[in-house]
Motif scaffolding. Sequence first.
Motif, mmCIF file in Angstrom:
data_model
loop_
_atom_site.group_PDB
_atom_site.id
_atom_site.type_symbol
_atom_site.label_atom_id
_atom_site.label_comp_id
_atom_site.label_asym_id
_atom_site.label_seq_id
_atom_site.Cartn_x
_atom_site.Cartn_y
_atom_site.Cartn_z
ATOM 1 N N LEU A 31 5.363 19.282 0.430
ATOM 2 C CA LEU A 31 4.593 18.423 1.323
ATOM 3 C C LEU A 31 3.511 17.687 0.557
ATOM 4 O O LEU A 31 2.917 18.227 -0.387
ATOM 5 N N PHE A 32 3.269 16.466 0.971
ATOM 6 C CA PHE A 32 2.293 15.596 0.325
ATOM 7 C C PHE A 32 1.437 14.907 1.392
ATOM 8 O O PHE A 32 1.883 14.702 2.523
ATOM 9 N N TRP A 33 0.245 14.502 0.971
ATOM 10 C CA TRP A 33 -0.542 13.540 1.730
ATOM 11 C C TRP A 33 -0.783 12.329 0.837
ATOM 12 O O TRP A 33 -1.230 12.468 -0.310
ATOM 13 N N TYR A 34 -0.460 11.148 1.377
ATOM 14 C CA TYR A 34 -0.725 9.893 0.695
ATOM 15 C C TYR A 34 -1.798 9.145 1.471
ATOM 16 O O TYR A 34 -1.930 9.288 2.687
ATOM 17 N N VAL A 35 -2.549 8.303 0.762
ATOM 18 C CA VAL A 35 -3.630 7.552 1.382
ATOM 19 C C VAL A 35 -3.557 6.094 0.954
ATOM 20 O O VAL A 35 -3.156 5.786 -0.180
ATOM 21 N N GLN A 36 -3.907 5.218 1.863
ATOM 22 C CA GLN A 36 -3.964 3.783 1.552
ATOM 23 C C GLN A 36 -5.310 3.248 2.010
ATOM 24 O O GLN A 36 -5.564 3.090 3.215
ATOM 25 N N TYR A 37 -6.181 2.988 1.039
ATOM 26 C CA TYR A 37 -7.464 2.376 1.326
ATOM 27 C C TYR A 37 -7.257 0.876 1.495
ATOM 28 O O TYR A 37 -6.260 0.312 1.043
ATOM 29 N N SER A 38 -8.233 0.236 2.130
ATOM 30 C CA SER A 38 -8.123 -1.190 2.409
ATOM 31 C C SER A 38 -7.863 -1.971 1.123
ATOM 32 O O SER A 38 -8.567 -1.803 0.133
ATOM 33 N N ARG A 39 -6.820 -2.795 1.152
ATOM 34 C CA ARG A 39 -6.464 -3.681 0.045
ATOM 35 C C ARG A 39 -6.077 -2.923 -1.225
ATOM 36 O O ARG A 39 -6.136 -3.484 -2.321
ATOM 37 N N GLN A 40 -5.701 -1.673 -1.097
ATOM 38 C CA GLN A 40 -5.243 -0.917 -2.261
ATOM 39 C C GLN A 40 -3.819 -0.414 -2.036
ATOM 40 O O GLN A 40 -3.305 -0.431 -0.921
#
Lengths: 109, 114
Positions: A33-42
Amino acid sequence: AQRVTQPEKLLSVFKGAPVELKCNYSYSGSPELFWYVQYSRQRLQLLLRHISRESIKGFTADLNKGETSFHLKKPFAQEEDSAMYYCALSKAAGNKLTFGGGTRVLVKP
Amino acid sequence: GAGVSQSPSNKVTEKGKDVELRCDPISGHTALYWYRQSLGQGLEFLIYFQGNSAPDKSGLPSDRFSAERTGGSVSTLTIQRTQQEDSAVYLCASSLARWDTEAFFGQGTRLTVV
């Protein structure tokens, strides 16, 4: 087939408050299992993975095989934590990543 | 290159035209994914390549969508006879051929069909 469910589309919390993002999966084997993150404009990027047992940016996630969950937690949210978070599952054979629908976190000042 | 590279960054096309989106994965990564991210929506799996195995095309929404990966490296996603509902950000990712490793994402191609 494997499936990942993130029941909350949006979580809004105040700075300094705890935040918990729920993730439930369905898979009969032993997945990673993983958690991925997407910050604004990244770009979408890895936040943490179960196998590493690590805490990243104050976030932790515990795999509960009995409840088939991998919830992401942080005791004190910061404004810079505002982002889109995706839970993902990879099975041992074939290693295709399956993503949940994502949860948008908004940390208010 | 240092990371996954996608081109073009932005593409505006007229309804009915064909488009090709390109992905350059990280060198040595045998696994390659295409996903679609529509406005306000999550990640929709499209297709997955792993080494020399037959690709997993189970996520392609219609036969207007196809993808290939030449020489185990560069991949092209082709959308024929584009429709307005194809407008989205198309993301490519690559990873090593291990189930517990990280997938690295490109910056995406924003496709707008007018």
